[in-house]
Motif scaffolding. Structure first.
Motif, short mmCIF file in Angstrom:
data_model
loop_
_atom_site.label_atom_id
_atom_site.label_comp_id
_atom_site.label_asym_id
_atom_site.label_seq_id
_atom_site.Cartn_x
_atom_site.Cartn_y
_atom_site.Cartn_z
N VAL A 17 8.05 5.61 -5.92
CA VAL A 17 7.06 4.51 -5.98
C VAL A 17 7.32 3.62 -7.19
CG1 VAL A 17 4.61 3.97 -6.22
CG2 VAL A 17 5.33 5.84 -4.71
N ALA A 63 0.85 -1.20 0.00
CA ALA A 63 0.00 0.00 0.00
C ALA A 63 0.88 1.24 0.00
CB ALA A 63 -0.92 0.01 1.22
N VAL A 64 0.44 2.29 -0.70
CA VAL A 64 1.20 3.54 -0.80
C VAL A 64 0.32 4.69 -0.31
CG1 VAL A 64 2.33 5.18 -2.35
CG2 VAL A 64 2.60 2.71 -2.72
N TYR A 65 0.87 5.47 0.63
CA TYR A 65 0.21 6.70 1.08
C TYR A 65 1.13 7.86 0.71
CZ TYR A 65 -2.03 10.05 4.28
OH TYR A 65 -2.66 11.15 4.82
N ASP A 66 0.85 8.44 -0.44
CA ASP A 66 1.69 9.51 -0.98
C ASP A 66 1.04 10.86 -0.68
OD1 ASP A 66 3.35 11.18 -2.34
OD2 ASP A 66 3.01 10.30 -4.33
N TYR A 87 -2.45 -0.96 -3.59
CA TYR A 87 -3.37 0.00 -2.97
C TYR A 87 -2.72 1.38 -2.88
CZ TYR A 87 -5.31 -4.46 -1.39
OH TYR A 87 -5.79 -5.74 -1.34
N TYR A 88 -3.50 2.41 -3.27
CA TYR A 88 -3.13 3.81 -3.04
C TYR A 88 -4.16 4.36 -2.07
CZ TYR A 88 0.22 3.66 -6.88
OH TYR A 88 1.30 3.35 -7.71
N LYS A 111 2.68 13.69 -3.57
CA LYS A 111 2.15 13.65 -4.94
C LYS A 111 2.98 14.52 -5.89
CE LYS A 111 -2.65 12.48 -3.85
NZ LYS A 111 -2.43 12.11 -2.46
N SER A 166 7.77 -0.48 -7.63
CA SER A 166 6.93 -1.30 -8.51
C SER A 166 7.73 -2.02 -9.59
CB SER A 166 5.85 -0.42 -9.18
OG SER A 166 6.46 0.59 -9.97
N ARG A 204 6.56 10.10 -7.02
CA ARG A 204 6.14 9.12 -8.03
C ARG A 204 7.32 8.29 -8.52
NH1 ARG A 204 2.51 13.34 -9.44
NH2 ARG A 204 4.03 14.23 -10.92
N ILE A 234 2.46 -3.09 -5.99
CA ILE A 234 1.68 -1.94 -5.52
C ILE A 234 0.22 -2.17 -5.85
CG2 ILE A 234 1.46 0.57 -5.55
CD1 ILE A 234 4.20 -0.33 -4.64
N ASN A 287 -5.49 7.17 1.20
CA ASN A 287 -5.54 8.61 1.45
C ASN A 287 -5.39 8.97 2.93
OD1 ASN A 287 -6.03 9.37 -1.30
ND2 ASN A 287 -8.12 8.57 -1.05
#
Length: 375
Positions: free
Chosen positions: A64, A50-53, A77-78, A56, A68, A61, A75, A80
């Motif tokens: 990430v 899971a990625v919590y960016d 899940y993105y 942004k 990947s 990116r 990867i 919030n």
């Protein structure tokens, strides 16, 4: 070999092949070598990530994308917010989460240190340790590239900078393929399991069907019955062991650097020991259920103290001393030595001697116990 022993051996073979459950147990134990070879491995691949960016940016990116592009992370899940990460980790949908803070790109642009958080599901400590190690390596490489870019150094100039390189050479298993050790350890475990279970089952079966009392009144000696029990089971176990070796070598490319003849010869010492344990268990068991329960009660400590699950040097001192009582410890050294190291009897003689001594003591005790119940 006299006619009584020949007749008893023939009886043992007939009884064994009539017992379909016992035949299937032997086949399963050695086929389990293949199952373990496919299922048990120490590599981490395609971990749900899971990625919590929160940043942004192009920098976040790119980071990430570096994750990947490897086969270790998938990867999926993105998210919030942190609550989503917690839910994914709680439910086991994600094994690791990457949290990129808001000021990630700003810190890089202004030349300050920027941080990235890795959250791993530590319920499986081995997977979590490897995942964090892989993730930290990716982040270090990403950071190194930014440093080189910021310094304005080209790839050609990097090679001119002074550096220290470590030359690592792994003997016996250059590719550090865990499957090789895994397979030979499974073969060793299968060998002692079948030895104990078949020997105990062969004697207890006589008790359950009432034929042991019939044997007591026949003109046969206890040693003749013991020989008749050992030889058929030994042949069956050798055949099963050969199947396990063929699976390891041809399906999983486990190398055989030493002598297979020596391997099978020394394997008879383990079978001798295992059958002694099995007969001893059978003398105190009233039925097959008790025999199986007692067998596993004895086999699991033997296995855990052998070095097949964890290195003996990592155990507490007391358990290290107790491991000298495990026959599988010596057999494991023999199997690894022959298959992976290619050593011979000049190196393995002490292991063979120790295994033989332990086997002789156990077999003597079990034979005396068996003679007592035959009277």
């Amino acid at each position: 070999m006299n006619s009584r022993i020949k007749s008893l051996i023939k009886k043992e073979f007939i009884q064994f092949f009539r017992d379909k459950a016992l035949v299937m147990l032997v086949i399963y134990i050695f086929l389990e070598v293949a199952i373990c070879g496919w299922a048990l491995f120490m590599e981490v691949k395609n971990l749900p990530t899971a990625v919590y960016d929160m940043d942004k940016s192009q920098y976040s990116r790119n980071l990430v994308e570096n994750f990947s592009e490897t086969e270790n992370f998938n990867i999926k899940y993105y998210v919030n917010d942190y609550n989503e990460i917690e839910r994914l980790l709680d439910r086991g949908r994600a094994s690791i989460a990457i949290v990129i803070p808001k000021d990630f790109s700003l810190n890089i642009i202004e030349g300050r240190q920027s941080k990235v958080q890795l959250l791993a599901d530590g319920s499986n400590s081995n997977t979590a340790t490897l995942a964090i190690s892989y993730g930290a390596k990716i982040i270090r490489k990403y950071s190194r590239n930014i440093e080189i870019e910021r310094l304005g150094i080209s790839k050609n100039q990097i090679s001119l900078l002074p550096s220290v390189n470590s030359l690592v050479n792994s003997w016996y298993n250059p590719g550090l393929n865990f499957t090789h050790f895994n397979l030979v350890s499974m073969v060793a475990i299968a060998a002692i399991f079948t030895g104990v279970l078949l020997a105990s089952g062969a004697v207890v079966r006589e008790k359950e069907v009432g034929t042991l009392e019939q044997l007591m009144v026949t003109p046969i000696k206890s040693y003749e019955l013991i020989i008749a029990k050992i030889l058929p089971m030994g042949i069956v176990k050798m055949f099963g062991l050969a199947v396990g070796v063929l699976i390891s070598v041809f399906l999983f490319d486990v190398p055989v650097r030493g002598s297979l003849i020596l391997f099978f010869l020394l394997s008879t010492l383990l079978f001798f020991t295992a059958m002694g344990v099995g007969v001893l268990i059978a003398t105190v068991s009233k039925n097959m259920q008790q025999s199986l329960l007692l067998s596993f009660f004895v086999l699991f400590p033997i296995m855990f103290l052998s070095g097949t699950v964890v290195p003996i040097s990592s155990m507490p001192v007391l358990l290290q001393w107790l491991s000298y009582l495990s026959p599988l410890r010596y057999y494991m050294n023999i199997v690894v030595g022959i298959f992976l190291k290619g050593v011979g009897l000049d190196v393995l003689w002490s292991q063979a001697l120790s295994l033989g001594v332990i086997g002789s003591v156990i077999f003597l005790i079990s034979s005396l116990r068996f003679k007592n119940i035959m009277r």
